[in-house]
Design an enzyme around this catalytic site. Structure first.
Site, PDB file in Angstrom:
ATOM      1  N   HIS A 461       0.991  -1.235   0.018  1.00  0.00           N
ATOM      2  CA  HIS A 461       0.382   0.294   0.127  1.00  0.00           C
ATOM      3  C   HIS A 461       1.262   1.543   0.040  1.00  0.00           C
ATOM      4  CE1 HIS A 461      -3.422   2.359   0.154  1.00  0.00           C
ATOM      5  NE2 HIS A 461      -4.278   1.588   0.943  1.00  0.00           N
ATOM      6  N   TYR A 577     -13.800   5.316   8.520  1.00  0.00           N
ATOM      7  CA  TYR A 577     -12.922   5.549   7.589  1.00  0.00           C
ATOM      8  C   TYR A 577     -13.464   5.075   6.394  1.00  0.00           C
ATOM      9  CZ  TYR A 577      -8.280   6.183   5.388  1.00  0.00           C
ATOM     10  OH  TYR A 577      -7.730   6.256   4.368  1.00  0.00           O
ATOM     11  N   THR A 590      -4.532   9.932  -0.028  1.00  0.00           N
ATOM     12  CA  THR A 590      -5.499   9.734   0.189  1.00  0.00           C
ATOM     13  C   THR A 590      -6.288  10.179   1.093  1.00  0.00           C
ATOM     14  OG1 THR A 590      -5.148   8.300   2.155  1.00  0.00           O
ATOM     15  CG2 THR A 590      -5.602   7.217   0.155  1.00  0.00           C
TER      16      THR A 590
END
Length: 779
Positions: A461, A577, A590
């Site tokens: 990620h 979230y 993000t």
């Protein structure tokens, strides 16, 4: 042995008769062709750099400027107002064409100035975000003019990275605004005394330490391209992975080697498009607004290397091979020969050679990949001590410098057999972590090809977010199934050059200390993997088509349904979230949409009353506004996190920031976007729909929910939680999600019927009573 000699261009030996020189013309020809390919790539990069450097103008526009200047001079006019004469005085050359040369120099300077002015204007245009907050169908005149100007600047065909220098920088929000929005987001989660205490903490933080940290953050924003982006290249936290999966109903071929051949080819074709910048820049769906493409630069040939304090992303310019793992062995598979990309059939042939290779793993080789799955500090120490020289370094370099990592799994996965639902869950879990040693988790992404031809992708990620990987995977699936295709017997198309050298088996010398650490890392990773409970299910009752008919955002509809599902599952609300993106800004990544709001909680509490429909629409509008604010740089969590990073750098403590960042995200959600629907003909091939992606839970007592809106009539969900928490259950929560979606749709459908019938006075009273009775049945 003969294949080894082919790789040697020349060799010589000294004999009593002299020097015996032997040339391999085949190897020399391959070196020559590889050199030609390398130079072609360099020329292509230089050409693209020139095109990007002058965007939004074109290189040919210089000629028009120069001709215009020369034409005005020919007409006895001086457009430079004396500058051409001053340039002429400073030119070292003295000959008749000096006036012409000085005019060309002035034209070039004028041209560059115009480019800078155009780029500045485009950046100003892209900094306008009010369009996002306007109601659908009610576009202001300002926005209409703005759209026309953006279209004008985008009239030329841009390259992948053409907009990068014109994207605005991410603004640093005012600290008072961030704290106000934070307090609003936690209000429904706290009691009155708790909220009063948190308000006091926030006030003390703002008046004392907060303003000091804010000044440092604004100073960083002046010289940094993006004040948040540094945290993504110097990674302090643990590893996080996510997956994207194969088609739900279709497996294009049951032949493992063939699926690998087409998949590897499609990925390399995508890399070629990235390198040549032939991909169209990503845009906000339905608009001409470009998104940052910086994440594409680290898509291939990238590895996360461990450190004792921070991990670092390493990227190499290019590589002509991939790393392959099968049955405990590592291989280097060259995918280019003499500068030519191997055909899918040739890659299948090479993959089959790996599958047929009977050699056993070397001592310690089989579970070596577990080092990348466990704790980072031991891996950093082992890597430095045992993999910094010799055969281990060469083999590790082959893996880390590879375009990507390929696992040829010896299991079968997918929706198959007598238990399709359970098999989908096992497929998702396998793709997420496998055996914890048969993936190289440090690579930017690993491709997994199962024994029955099913495939999937596991991504690290830190280098990129899900939309970037999803774009890659969409292209791969579509190219594999619809462009490359297979023969009737399931093999790749094309011919095979039988003289291809065998895939190179990587060699290792793994001492007992490394094997012991690999076993220790495997135990840590296996314990985490065994604790993950995955549940994948397609929701087929309705999709975005029916939701849009209710004039509701599909994402807001799903997010509020998740809030209702959690409330029914756990009897309360939690910090939620939802991943948003800030790629409207340069190097944007993000931001968090805190989906649990006062409005959504009010709707759920009032669901039994008559006002719930109005409250739902209010909650939906609030969610959309939160999402827009996150996209336009007015989010909460990245700002607070960066303030925390600055505080750690300065060596000061903040009770407020410490408490905020320790709050658990018990509901972590993300949507896998479908960005290239034009690649999939769902009308003629309705079974070729994606399963979407998934990830593990963020909190020990929480849920991770990923969803993908497929076409008009389906939503696929991936739910994860931990077995060790007795209060969570992925299958139970999945059932709650389905029920919540249907109940809210029933509510909105009743609302639509009531609205329709209220126009007829004869049925108004009966409509009101029936809708009230329906509302009372929902909880």
């Amino acid at each position: 042995m003969a294949e080894a000699h082919q790789a040697v261009a020349f060799q010589f030996t000294i004999t009593p008769e002299g020097i015996d020189l032997q040339l391999s013309y085949q190897a020399l020809n391959q070196i020559y062709l590889s050199g030609v390919r390398s130079w072609k790539k360099r020329v292509s990069r230089m050409r693209n750099s020139l095109i990007k450097g002058v965007f939004p103008a074109s290189p040919s526009s210089w000629l028009f400027v120069a001709i215009g200047i020369l034409a005005t001079m020919y007409m006895q006019s001086d457009p430079s107002m004396g500058l051409i004469s001053k340039i002429q005085q400073h030119l070292p050359l003295r000959y008749g064409g000096q006036t012409m040369l000085s005019a060309l120099v002035f034209s070039t300077l004028l041209w560059l100035s115009l480019i800078l002015a155009l780029r500045f204007c485009l950046k100003l245009l892209l900094s306008y975000h009010h369009w996002m907050f306007e109601q659908h169908g009610r576009v202001s005149n300002t926005t209409k003019v703005w759209v026309s100007l953006v279209r004008l600047f985008s009239s030329r065909k841009p390259l992948l990275y053409s907009y990068q220098t014109s994207l605005p920088h991410l603004p640093v929000p005012a600290i008072s605004d961030t704290l106000s929005r934070y307090l609003e987001s936690v209000r429904p989660l706290l009691t009155d005394p708790e909220f009063k205490r948190m308000t006091n903490l926030a006030g003390q933080f703002e008046s004392n330490l907060g303003n000091r940290l804010q000044r440092y953050l604004k100073l960083k924003a002046l010289w940094a391209t993006n004040y948040v982006s540094h945290s993504h290249t110097q990674i302090h936290s643990g590893k996080e992975h996510f997956t994207v999966r194969d088609f739900l109903y279709v497996t294009p071929t049951p032949v493992q080697a063939a699926r690998a051949g087409n998949t590897i080819t499609a990925l390399l074709l995508y890399r070629r498009k990235v390198n040549r910048e032939e991909l169209k820049p990503s845009r906000v769906p339905g608009t001409v607004i470009p998104l940052c493409a910086a994440q594409c630069e680290r898509m291939f040939n990238t590895t996360r290397t461990p450190g004792t304090e921070t991990d670092v992303l390493q990227h190499w310019q290019d590589s002509e091979f991939v790393a392959v793992y099968n049955k405990g062995r590592f291989f280097r598979l060259w995918v280019y020969r003499a500068g030519r990309l191997l055909s899918p059939r040739e890659i299948e042939y090479q993959i089959q050679r790996i599958l047929d290779d009977p050699s056993p793993p070397l001592p310690g080789e089989e579970r070596l990949g577990a080092l990348t799955a466990g704790d980072r500090v031991p891996w950093a120490q082992i890597r430095k001590q045992y993999f910094s020289s010799g055969v281990n370094k060469r083999s590790l370099d082959a893996i880390e410098r590879a375009a990507f990592f390929v696992t040829l799994d010896d299991e079968e996965q997918g929706m198959k057999g007598d238990d399709p639902a359970g098999n989908l869950d096992r497929y998702a879990k396998s793709l997420l972590h496998g055996k914890c040693y048969d993936r190289w988790f440090d690579k930017s992404f690993s491709i997994v090809i199962y024994k029955n031809g099913k495939s999937g992708l596991n991504a690290e990620h830190s280098w990129a977010d899900a939309p970037t990987v999803a774009h890659l995977w969409e292209y791969t699936l579509a190219t594999d199934a619809f462009q490359l295709g297979y023969t009737e017997d399931g093999h790749c198309k094309g011919e095979v050059e039988r003289s291809l050298p065998h895939p190179q088996r990587l060699s290792w010398e793994i001492p007992s200390e490394v094997q012991a650490q690999a076993s220790s890392s495997l135990a840590v990773a296996q314990a985490l993997a065994d604790d993950v409970d995955c549940h994948v299910f397609p929701f087929r009752e309705f999709g975005k088509g029916r939701i849009k008919k209710c004039r509701i955002s599909p994402d807001a509809f799903i997010q509020i349904s998740l809030q209702l599902a959690y409330f029914r599952d756990r009897g309360g609300f939690c910090l939620t979230y939802e991943a948003s993106m800030t790629r409207l800004f340069r190097e944007g990544r993000t931001e968090t949409v805190r989906s649990c709001s006062n409005e959504s909680c009010a709707f759920i509490r009032a669901l039994e009353g008559r006002e719930c429909r109005r409250l739902f629409r209010k909650a939906s509008e609030k969610h959309q506004n939160l999402y827009r604010m996150a996209m336009t740089g007015a989010g909460i969590d990245r700002h607070l996190f960066c303030l925390y990073v600055v505080s750690k750098y300065l060596g000061v403590e903040s009770a407020f920031l410490k408490e905020v960042l320790s709050e658990p995200w018990r509901l972590s959600t993300s949507q896998t976007p479908v960005q290239q629907m034009e690649l999939f003909d769902l009308k003629n091939h309705p079974d070729f729909i994606s399963l979407g992606g998934g990830f593990g839970p963020v909190a020990d007592d929480g849920y991770g929910v990923s969803y993908i809106i497929v076409g008009e009539d389906m939503i696929n969900f991936h739910v994860s939680s931990k077995h060790s928490c007795k209060e969570t259950d992925s299958h139970r929560f999945g059932a709650q999600i389905s029920r919540a979606l249907q109940d809210i749709m029933t509510l909105l459908s009743a609302d639509a019927k009531t609205t329709s019938s209220s126009s007829s006075s004869s049925s108004s009273s009966s409509s009101s009573s029936s809708s009230s009775s329906k509302d009372k049945k929902l909880l």
